[in-house]
Design an enzyme around this catalytic site. Structure first.
Site, short mmCIF file in Angstrom:
data_model
loop_
_atom_site.label_atom_id
_atom_site.label_comp_id
_atom_site.label_asym_id
_atom_site.label_seq_id
_atom_site.Cartn_x
_atom_site.Cartn_y
_atom_site.Cartn_z
N GLU A 396 0.80 -1.23 0.00
CA GLU A 396 0.00 0.00 0.00
C GLU A 396 0.83 1.28 0.00
O GLU A 396 0.37 2.33 0.46
CB GLU A 396 -1.01 0.01 1.17
N HIS A 549 -11.12 -7.79 6.77
CA HIS A 549 -10.40 -7.40 7.98
C HIS A 549 -11.25 -6.45 8.81
O HIS A 549 -11.82 -5.50 8.30
CB HIS A 549 -9.07 -6.73 7.61
N HIS A 602 0.34 -1.20 17.11
CA HIS A 602 0.51 0.15 17.64
C HIS A 602 1.56 0.20 18.74
O HIS A 602 1.67 1.20 19.45
CB HIS A 602 -0.83 0.69 18.16
C1 LIG Z 1 -6.49 1.75 9.74
N1 LIG Z 1 -7.07 2.92 10.28
C2 LIG Z 1 -7.61 3.92 9.52
C3 LIG Z 1 -8.71 4.65 10.01
N2 LIG Z 1 -9.27 5.61 9.29
C4 LIG Z 1 -8.81 5.89 8.08
N3 LIG Z 1 -9.41 6.84 7.34
N4 LIG Z 1 -7.73 5.25 7.56
C5 LIG Z 1 -7.12 4.26 8.26
O1 LIG Z 1 -6.15 3.69 7.77
N5 LIG Z 1 -9.19 4.35 11.21
C6 LIG Z 1 -8.70 3.26 11.96
C7 LIG Z 1 -7.30 2.88 11.69
C8 LIG Z 1 -6.19 3.67 12.37
N6 LIG Z 1 -6.03 5.00 11.87
C9 LIG Z 1 -4.94 5.60 11.32
C10 LIG Z 1 -5.19 6.85 10.87
C11 LIG Z 1 -4.17 7.60 10.36
C12 LIG Z 1 -2.90 7.10 10.26
C13 LIG Z 1 -1.80 7.92 9.72
O2 LIG Z 1 -0.70 7.46 9.68
N7 LIG Z 1 -2.07 9.15 9.33
C14 LIG Z 1 -1.03 10.01 8.87
C15 LIG Z 1 -1.50 10.72 7.64
C16 LIG Z 1 -0.33 11.32 6.93
C17 LIG Z 1 -0.57 11.65 5.48
O3 LIG Z 1 -1.54 11.29 4.87
N8 LIG Z 1 0.35 12.35 4.94
C18 LIG Z 1 0.31 12.78 3.56
C19 LIG Z 1 0.99 14.11 3.41
C20 LIG Z 1 0.34 15.12 4.27
C21 LIG Z 1 0.78 16.51 3.92
O4 LIG Z 1 0.13 17.18 3.18
N9 LIG Z 1 1.89 16.95 4.46
C22 LIG Z 1 2.38 18.28 4.18
C23 LIG Z 1 3.07 18.81 5.40
C24 LIG Z 1 3.88 17.79 6.12
C25 LIG Z 1 4.51 18.34 7.37
O5 LIG Z 1 4.48 19.53 7.62
O6 LIG Z 1 5.04 17.52 8.12
C26 LIG Z 1 3.35 18.19 3.03
O7 LIG Z 1 3.72 17.09 2.64
O8 LIG Z 1 3.68 19.25 2.49
C27 LIG Z 1 1.02 11.79 2.67
O9 LIG Z 1 1.55 10.80 3.17
O10 LIG Z 1 1.02 12.00 1.47
C28 LIG Z 1 -0.64 11.01 9.97
O11 LIG Z 1 0.53 11.40 9.98
O12 LIG Z 1 -1.50 11.36 10.80
C29 LIG Z 1 -2.64 5.82 10.69
C30 LIG Z 1 -3.67 5.06 11.21
N1 LIG Z 2 -5.28 -2.86 4.57
C1 LIG Z 2 -5.30 -1.84 5.58
C2 LIG Z 2 -6.27 -2.22 6.65
C3 LIG Z 2 -6.28 -1.30 7.81
S1 LIG Z 2 -7.70 -1.44 8.78
C4 LIG Z 2 -3.93 -1.65 6.16
O1 LIG Z 2 -3.19 -2.63 6.20
O2 LIG Z 2 -3.59 -0.55 6.56
#
Ligand SMILES: CN1c2c(nc(N)[nH]c2=O)NC[C@@H]1CNc1ccc(C(=O)N[C@@H](CCC(=O)N[C@@H](CCC(=O)N[C@@H](CCC(=O)O)C(=O)O)C(=O)O)C(=O)O)cc1
Ligand SMILES: N[C@@H](CCS)C(=O)O
Length: 707
Positions: A396, A549, A602
């Protein structure tokens, strides 16, 4: 702080607290554990400091203390065996300041039978006397169910006000009317803006409806959000504001379309209403892993009927696999005992994120970006082959988020903004999209290049999709089209994403959190939610293995629905909850293939091999059926590994694979599969944590990153 992190992330030899999505939201909270003989020692000093700091900044009426009420705390906690909710409540009540001890709910009168929490706002005993009496006596039940329930029990309260959730105002009004109106002497504070939607609410109509429901002479007091329509409600469905996009960041970015709530005008809602119904692009279904030609044509026919007549016109056949599990199982890929796999994602490293950022900024061409993604996928495949994992995933890398990514692939799902983040847990955020119109556009070839069996491996690679119910529940769906219809539209879109994969995983981690809070609505939700999942998967040929899942919710509540999903393999998050779900599935006679999580994704802790062996052995001991067919017991982590580092993932998976091998050897020799006791049961957590906190505190150079 070190203790908090140990509780949240676990530590050597001790699992972290269970993590569960908060009620019907995508926000995860840690589940407190109450021991049999616990005596709470309240310490509200942190809260008091923060509220006072807030009051200095914003004024006394604006910075309001919010404390989880004792009933909520008890009902959401994990209680030690032998500790009843009423005993726990009596132990915990002294930590709260009740208006008077006699007015506290007693087990006999409290609405225990409801499975949902009841009151949310109490004032801690230690709170400063300067906090207003209005605040002190405000109880805020979020949920429409409890509103009616609570005032029936108003004999034991002396509220100044009750907070309600008016997002489902029509129902609330009906409940108020049924109960004889709002009680005299109490003020009603009703949230009139849906805090979990981006669409602008019609606050005037809601208020008029509410005013009609209260007895003459009563007044429905407007809450601040009515004066500030761009702000989310306080007494709202989700309670906290974590499900609202971060407007401040959004506005500060100066993006076009800032201040989204204001932009989502009634005009737009009307426009959306006019657009309701199923629509989508024409296109041939990919026949790869689909069932027979006739089933593919049935689906094509369903699509076209759905476009004309709505989802009700989808033939029943489209919701059923062509063969029953017992028949199709033997046609699917077969594996050795205790086969190993992972849940999908591998570390979203700085390198992955940098490549995405460079693409966005135009520093990489699409081709260059895709070449980088291909290299990352090849790396992930190589690592898994090296570890000898049985069923691989592509990792992914190309997905920012498992929902956001599909939002980008599906026509009609509009990514909301680059900056409107919503908190998921800790410091992890997601960006939900709007469901505007869900079309059935074919997914791009690109996506499947990365998840079809890559040419670089001879092993099975799971195709990886996010299921329709999860896409819906983790977005801001339209309010003028039922969620059921939107789920079916998404399912139809997903159903056309088939390829030559022999194993396809359709993730539905959000299935449980969509469950309505009122028990009497569960069945209707579950029927359409399960139907949506089945619609998205039933088109698979019998020899295609469908995996699903589920994670971080109480799936024990909905075991029948889980079974009805009819997935061939169920992988579930499990390791923080002491195998509860494994036991529940076993007791319920669940008989399809199962992959209970063996380790906590986690936690930075890399469990030793013996720990994994014990875990797997405990599954076999719990689920009799796997003693004779261990090839149907999958060994996998709890969830995706995107928040971990490769330096944690590789040793953990190596130990996991080695443990599976030990179990295979034991099984081949028919040795007993009992464990050594290395896996820590949750019951002994407290003392283990106490000692864990000390070295952690010493080692901490700064606050650890949430993961
Ligand atoms: C599996 N889970 C999920 C849930 N919900 C979802 N919608 N998705 C899921 O996968 N719920 C249950 C569980 C656990 N949840 C999560 C949720 C979020 C994360 C995670 O790791 N989130 C990251 C998101 C980071 C991200 O998307 N980054 C972007 C770039 C972002 C950006 O614009 N950045 C700027 C500025 C950066 C900076 O200043 O540092 C830039 O790049 O300019 C990317 O990767 O492209 C988080 O960090 O929160 C995990 C499990
Ligand atoms: N395929 C996803 C499931 C998260 S719930 C992952 O591995 O992140």
């Amino acid at each position: 702080m070190a203790l908090y992190f140990a509780l949240a992330r676990g530590t050597e030899g001790c699992t972290a607290l269970d993590m569960s999505k908060h009620l019907d939201s995508n926000y995860h909270s840690l589940v407190p554990e109450l021991e049999l003989d616990f005596t709470p020692e309240p310490d509200f000093s942190l809260l008091i400091d923060r509220v006072e700091a807030g009051q200095k900044l914003l004024g006394k009426e604006a910075a309001v203390p919010l404390v989880v009420g004792p009933l909520t705390l008890v009902l959401l906690a994990r209680l030690a065996p032998g500790l009843s909710p009423s005993a726990a409540l009596h132990r915990i009540l002294p930590a709260y300041s009740c208006t008077s001890p006699a007015s506290a709910p007693t087990p006999a009168t409290a609405p225990w039978t409801s499975s949902r929490p009841h009151t949310a706002t109490w004032l801690p005993r230690a709170a400063p006397s300067t906090w207003s009496s209005r605040t002190a006596t405000s109880r805020q039940p979020y949920w429409e169910r409890q509103l009616a329930c609570l005032w029936r029990h108003s004999a034991w309260t002396s509220w100044a006000s009750g907070g309600g959730d008016a997002n489902r105002t029509a129902e609330l009004v009906a409940e108020l009317a049924k109960a004889g109106g709002w009680p005299a002497g109490l003020r009603l504070g009703a949230g009139i803006v849906d805090g979990r939607a981006v669409w602008k609410d019609d606050a005037d109509t809601l208020l008029a409806l509410l005013a009609g429901a209260v007895l003459p002479g009563h007044q429905a007091h407007q809450r601040p959000e009515q004066r500030l329509p761009a702000a989310p409600a306080l007494g709202r469905r989700g309670g906290a504001l974590v499900e609202d996009p971060n407007h401040a960041t959004h506005a500060a970015s100066g993006e076009p379309g800032a201040a989204p709530r204001a932009a989502m005008s009634r005009g737009l809602t009307a426009e959306l209403r006019a657009k309701s119904g199923v629509c989508g692009a024409e296109g041939e279904a990919d026949r790869g892993g689909h069932a027979s030609r006739s089933r593919v044509s049935a689906l094509a026919c369903a699509l076209s009927m759905a476009r004309r007549g709505g989802v009700a016109a989808i033939p029943a056949d489209c919701f059923r696999r062509s063969e029953a599990f017992a028949v199709r199982r033997s046609k699917q890929p077969q594996f050795r005992a205790f086969p190993t796999s992972t849940i999908g994602s591998f570390p979203q490293t700085a390198e992955v994120r940098r490549a995405r950022a460079q693409l966005t900024k135009g520093l990489l061409t699409l081709e260059q970006y895709q070449a980088r993604m291909d290299a990352l996928i090849t790396h992930a495949i190589g690592v898994q082959e090296g570890l000898d994992i049985d069923v691989l995933v592509h990792g992914e890398a190309e997905r920012t988020d498992m929902v956001e990514y599909f939002g980008e692939q599906l026509e009609g799902l509009t990514a909301f903004t680059a900056n409107a983040w919503v908190q998921s847990y800790g410091s992890r955020y997601v960006r939900p999209h709007h469901c505007v119109d869900v079309a059935c556009a074919p997914m791009t070839v690109r996506e499947w290049r990365s998840s079809q069996t890559p040419a670089c491996t001879g092993r099975f690679v799971k195709g990886m999709l996010t299921g329709p119910v999860t896409i819906l529940n983790w977005s801001f769906p339209r309010k003028d089209v039922s969620r059921r219809v939107q789920a079916m539209q998404l399912a139809l879109a997903c159903a056309r994403r088939w390829t030559r994969c022999r194993i396809v995983q359709v993730d539905e981690p959000a299935l449980r959190e969509g469950l309505p809070l009122k028990n009497e609505r569960w069945q209707s939700y579950l029927t359409w939610a399960v139907d949506a999942f089945r619609l998205s998967t039933a088109v698979a040929r019998p020899d295609v293995q469908i995996v699903t899942h589920l994670c971080y919710s109480n799936f024990e509540d909905i075991l029948q629905a889980v079974d009805d999903m009819d997935a061939d393999v169920l992988t579930i998050e499990n390791s923080r909850s002491g195998d509860e779900m494994v036991r529940a599935l076993s007791n319920a006679g669940y008989c399809k293939d199962l992959g209970p999580g063996v380790y906590d994704v986690h936690s930075p802790v890399v469990p030793p091999v013996e720990w994994f062996v014990d875990k797997i052995a405990s599954f076999v001991a719990t689920c009799e059926q796997f003693k004779d067919c261990p090839d149907r017991l999958w060994v996998n982590p709890d969830c995706g590994l995107k928040t971990r580092a490769w330096s944690e993932v590789i040793p953990a998976l190596r130990n996991m694979v080695q443990a599976a091998q030990i179990m295979r050897e034991r099984h081949a020799k028919q040795q007993p599969v009992a464990g050594s006791g290395a896996a820590t049961p949750t019951g002994v957590r407290r003392s283990a944590l106490a000692s864990a906190a000390a070295p952690l505190a010493a080692a901490a150079e700064g606050p650890p990153q949430a993961s």
